[in-house]
Design an enzyme around this catalytic site. Structure first.
Site, PDB file in Angstrom:
ATOM      1  N   ASP A  76      -0.197   1.575   8.165  1.00  0.00           N
ATOM      2  CA  ASP A  76       1.027   2.230   7.709  1.00  0.00           C
ATOM      3  C   ASP A  76       2.157   1.283   8.062  1.00  0.00           C
ATOM      4  OD1 ASP A  76       1.778   4.834   6.394  1.00  0.00           O
ATOM      5  OD2 ASP A  76       3.347   4.624   7.898  1.00  0.00           O
ATOM      6  N   GLY A 160       5.335  -5.186  -2.801  1.00  0.00           N
ATOM      7  CA  GLY A 160       6.400  -4.362  -2.222  1.00  0.00           C
ATOM      8  C   GLY A 160       7.733  -5.090  -2.153  1.00  0.00           C
ATOM      9  N   ASP A 162       8.491  -7.835  -0.609  1.00  0.00           N
ATOM     10  CA  ASP A 162       8.382  -9.256  -0.256  1.00  0.00           C
ATOM     11  C   ASP A 162       9.442 -10.160  -0.898  1.00  0.00           C
ATOM     12  OD1 ASP A 162       6.372  -9.078   1.608  1.00  0.00           O
ATOM     13  OD2 ASP A 162       4.757  -9.520   0.203  1.00  0.00           O
TER      14      ASP A 162
HETATM   15  P1  ITT Z   1      -1.564   3.355   1.595  1.00  0.00           P
HETATM   16  O1  ITT Z   1      -0.886   4.529   2.264  1.00  0.00           O
HETATM   17  O2  ITT Z   1      -2.625   3.758   0.631  1.00  0.00           O
HETATM   18  O3  ITT Z   1      -2.037   2.331   2.586  1.00  0.00           O
HETATM   19  P2  ITT Z   1       1.127   2.764   0.682  1.00  0.00           P
HETATM   20  O4  ITT Z   1       1.695   1.656  -0.143  1.00  0.00           O
HETATM   21  O5  ITT Z   1       1.484   4.162   0.287  1.00  0.00           O
HETATM   22  O6  ITT Z   1      -0.459   2.586   0.710  1.00  0.00           O
HETATM   23  P3  ITT Z   1       2.636   2.988   3.166  1.00  0.00           P
HETATM   24  O7  ITT Z   1       2.883   4.447   3.107  1.00  0.00           O
HETATM   25  O8  ITT Z   1       2.286   2.385   4.499  1.00  0.00           O
HETATM   26  O9  ITT Z   1       1.469   2.530   2.190  1.00  0.00           O
HETATM   27  O10 ITT Z   1       3.908   2.259   2.571  1.00  0.00           O
HETATM   28  C1  ITT Z   1       4.223   0.980   2.924  1.00  0.00           C
HETATM   29  C2  ITT Z   1       5.195   0.390   1.932  1.00  0.00           C
HETATM   30  O11 ITT Z   1       6.004  -0.559   2.640  1.00  0.00           O
HETATM   31  C3  ITT Z   1       4.451  -0.398   0.860  1.00  0.00           C
HETATM   32  O12 ITT Z   1       4.233   0.374  -0.288  1.00  0.00           O
HETATM   33  C4  ITT Z   1       5.400  -1.569   0.615  1.00  0.00           C
HETATM   34  O13 ITT Z   1       6.336  -1.218  -0.333  1.00  0.00           O
HETATM   35  C5  ITT Z   1       6.102  -1.750   1.949  1.00  0.00           C
HETATM   36  N1  ITT Z   1       5.426  -2.830   2.689  1.00  0.00           N
HETATM   37  C6  ITT Z   1       4.542  -2.745   3.718  1.00  0.00           C
HETATM   38  N2  ITT Z   1       4.083  -3.955   4.082  1.00  0.00           N
HETATM   39  C7  ITT Z   1       4.670  -4.831   3.257  1.00  0.00           C
HETATM   40  C8  ITT Z   1       4.587  -6.228   3.096  1.00  0.00           C
HETATM   41  O14 ITT Z   1       3.760  -6.979   3.832  1.00  0.00           O
HETATM   42  N3  ITT Z   1       5.320  -6.801   2.153  1.00  0.00           N
HETATM   43  C9  ITT Z   1       6.144  -6.069   1.369  1.00  0.00           C
HETATM   44  N4  ITT Z   1       6.263  -4.752   1.425  1.00  0.00           N
HETATM   45  C10 ITT Z   1       5.542  -4.127   2.371  1.00  0.00           C
END
Ligand code: ITT
Length: 203
Positions: A76, A160, A162
């Site tokens: 997360d 995301g 990035d």
């Molecule tokens: P899961 O719950 O299925 O793992 P999710 O995308 O819904 O997928 P999160 O609730 O943890 O996961 O949301 C994290 C968001 O934060 C993700 O969708 C990205 O937009 C952003 N994020 C996390 N790590 C990132 C990274 O390394 N680079 C860019 N954006 C990132």
């Protein structure tokens, strides 16, 4: 305790986010650990009811371990913008809207920063990795990388947010950088390193 992770294991990566799944697969591969994503196994996405990265990672890892009977690792993570009081934080995925459109989410970050009048564009990515066993304790590890937000977005690599994030000490955004370099310094790698260290220490 744990200490159960060893070469040759196949673990579930409890995510439906392909960007995360591939970064984590790259991190686990050198250890001889094979990863399969929850999406590929057809596991349901649990509701993220937690109020912190750690709680949400735990919810996802435990659901995947229970449903698959395998060791599970969940991630997360999110972007925390200092001048926005840490937003979007645990809501980072939701800022992309129903279509997970991160161009829109990045625009919102930039719009809210401009509306706030703040000149401080510091931000960090945070990651909580939860490691769950089908019938055991769940452990959570966190990692963080500090940086600055740029506008307009640059680069098409990563995922995301990035393209607007430049890590401290670099000039390229995570969207421009070689993915292997991102994986050497990312929030995800820093949490991963703690997970592996704790595993080795317990063996
Ligand atoms: P899961 O719950 O299925 O793992 P999710 O995308 O819904 O997928 P999160 O609730 O943890 O996961 O949301 C994290 C968001 O934060 C993700 O969708 C990205 O937009 C952003 N994020 C996390 N790590 C990132 C990274 O390394 N680079 C860019 N954006 C990132």
């Amino acid at each position: 305790m744990m200490g159960d992770l060893k070469r040759g294991d196949r673990i579930v990566i409890a995510t439906h986010n392909e960007g995360k799944a591939s970064e984590l697969a790259e991190l686990f591969a050198p250890l001889g650990i094979e990863t399969v994503s929850a999406g590929a196994l057809g596991l349901k996405e649990p509701e993220e009811t937690g109020e912190s990265f750690a709680e949400n990672a735990e919810v996802k890892a435990e659901a995947a371990a229970a449903a698959s009977g395998m060791l599970a690792v969940a991630d997360d993570s999110g972007l925390e913008v200092a001048s926005l009081g840490g937003a979007p934080g645990i809501h980072s995925a939701r800022w992309g809207g129903p279509n997970k459109d991160f161009r829109l989410a990045m625009e919102r970050v930039n719009r809210e920063l401009e509306a706030s009048g703040a000149t401080d564009r510091r931000a960090n990515f945070t990651c909580a990795l939860a490691f769950a066993q089908p019938a055991g304790k769940t452990l959570v590890f966190t990692g963080k990388v500090d940086g600055t937000l740029v506008w307009p977005p640059r680069g098409t690599r990563g995922f995301g947010y990035d393209p607007i994030f430049v890590p401290d000490g670099y000039t390229e955004t995570f969207g421009e950088m070689d993915p292997a370099l991102k994986n050497e310094m990312s929030h995800r790698m820093r949490a991963f390193e703690k997970l592996i260290l704790s595993n080795l220490a317990l063996r």
